[in-house]
Design an enzyme around this catalytic site. Structure first.
Site, mmCIF file in Angstrom:
data_model
loop_
_atom_site.group_PDB
_atom_site.id
_atom_site.type_symbol
_atom_site.label_atom_id
_atom_site.label_comp_id
_atom_site.label_asym_id
_atom_site.label_seq_id
_atom_site.Cartn_x
_atom_site.Cartn_y
_atom_site.Cartn_z
ATOM 1 N N ASP A 24 0.929 -1.456 0.327
ATOM 2 C CA ASP A 24 0.040 0.428 0.046
ATOM 3 C C ASP A 24 0.699 1.029 -0.045
ATOM 4 O OD1 ASP A 24 -2.749 1.129 2.001
ATOM 5 O OD2 ASP A 24 -1.725 2.320 0.425
ATOM 6 N N ILE A 25 0.744 2.009 -1.167
ATOM 7 C CA ILE A 25 1.928 2.994 -1.010
ATOM 8 C C ILE A 25 1.669 4.121 0.106
ATOM 9 C CG2 ILE A 25 -0.359 4.426 -2.617
ATOM 10 C CD1 ILE A 25 2.568 5.046 -4.554
ATOM 11 N N ASN A 38 -6.098 12.904 -11.039
ATOM 12 C CA ASN A 38 -6.348 13.342 -12.029
ATOM 13 C C ASN A 38 -6.596 14.367 -12.238
ATOM 14 O OD1 ASN A 38 -8.814 14.971 -11.639
ATOM 15 N ND2 ASN A 38 -9.571 12.488 -10.186
ATOM 16 N N GLY A 46 -9.983 5.365 -5.938
ATOM 17 C CA GLY A 46 -8.682 4.761 -6.505
ATOM 18 C C GLY A 46 -7.520 4.859 -5.560
ATOM 19 N N ASP A 48 -5.899 7.762 -5.794
ATOM 20 C CA ASP A 48 -6.021 9.835 -5.549
ATOM 21 C C ASP A 48 -6.342 9.581 -3.968
ATOM 22 O OD1 ASP A 48 -7.521 11.025 -7.474
ATOM 23 O OD2 ASP A 48 -5.665 12.424 -5.993
ATOM 24 N N SER A 137 -1.348 4.999 -13.746
ATOM 25 C CA SER A 137 -2.975 4.671 -15.561
ATOM 26 C C SER A 137 -3.587 3.487 -15.685
ATOM 27 C CB SER A 137 -2.651 5.043 -16.972
ATOM 28 O OG SER A 137 -2.516 6.803 -16.699
ATOM 29 N N THR A 138 -2.955 2.259 -14.603
ATOM 30 C CA THR A 138 -3.676 0.532 -14.722
ATOM 31 C C THR A 138 -4.914 0.443 -14.142
ATOM 32 O OG1 THR A 138 -2.241 0.027 -13.033
ATOM 33 C CG2 THR A 138 -0.799 0.143 -15.336
ATOM 34 N N GLY A 139 -5.788 1.382 -13.612
ATOM 35 C CA GLY A 139 -6.476 1.078 -13.031
ATOM 36 C C GLY A 139 -7.705 1.443 -13.851
#
Ligand code: APR
Length: 201
Positions: A24-25, A38, A46, A48, A137-139
């Site tokens: 988890d970042i 965004n 996500g 963000d 971008s992969t989510g």
């Protein structure tokens, strides 16, 4: 007490490290973590949403000032800005906007490369030494991870080899075991094409 084995795999590029880590970042204590934001910079879902929730309201307040003073029309895809880390362990959050996948014919890979590289450039300007990236971008933005991972690994590796001065260690945080496997494979392949010393863990 069950100790979860945290998977990592890293490569040493002439003394600077690129490591793939599962986790988890928002829990990372690197100097900076990168947010896959965004253009509004006002938060979202996500990673963000997770970062804004963990950092607290300071983040969105700082982003509001950035929007007003620097990006009134929103942060363009590929650009990056920096705020404090609020309540996070990380001192800074670097917000970048990745491309929305449109089938691969709208320069998505180039914009993704810009997002990683501009985040690193912003980190350098702040004298940051360690930084964690999510899989940008992969989510929700739909970029196939098998296509995004080579862009992320090569962009970061080339920056470490050719441009890095303050940045010494970069982590890519994979949120799931399958994402970890994709990035680990990409880093391994990149390492085999580069005669750097491997430090698999
Ligand atoms: N730690 C690390 N990685 C995470 C976390 C977390 N806490 N939460 C999600 N992820 C991963 C996802 O599994 C995915 O691999 O981050 C990656 C990026 O997914 P998204 O967060 O959906 O980001 P992205 O695809 O870039 O879409 C951005 O989604 O959340 C909104 O506001 C955001 O509109 C923006 C869009």
């Amino acid at each position: 007490m069950i100790y979860r084995c945290v998977s990592t795999y890293s490569l040493n590029f002439n003394g600077r490290i690129l490591a793939i880590k599962e986790g988890d970042i928002t829990m990372q204590d690197t100097d900076a973590i990168v947010n896959a934001a965004n253009s509004s910079l006002m938060g979202g879902g996500g990673v963000d949403g997770a970062i804004h929730r963990a950092a607290g309201r300071a983040l969105v307040e700082e982003c509001r000032i950035i929007r007003k003073t620097q990006y009134p029309a929103g942060l363009p895809p590929g650009e990056a800005v920096i705020t404090s880390g609020g309540r996070l362990k990380a001192k800074f959050v670097i917000h970048t906007v990745g491309p929305i996948w449109m089938g691969g014919k709208k320069d998505e890979s180039e914009i993704l490369k810009k997002a990683y590289r501009n985040s690193l450039i912003v980190a350098e300007k702040s004298g940051i030494g360690t930084i964690s990236f999510p899989s940008i971008s992969t989510g929700a933005y739909g970029f196939p991870i098998e296509k995004a991972a080579p862009v992320a690994v090569s962009t970061i590796a080339e920056f470490l080899l050719k441009e890095a001065r303050s940045v010494e260690k970069v982590y890519i945080l994979a949120f799931t075991p399958s994402d970890f496997a994709v990035y680990r494979r990409e880093l391994k392949l990149y390492g085999e094409s580069f005669n750097g010393s491997k430090t698999p863990k």
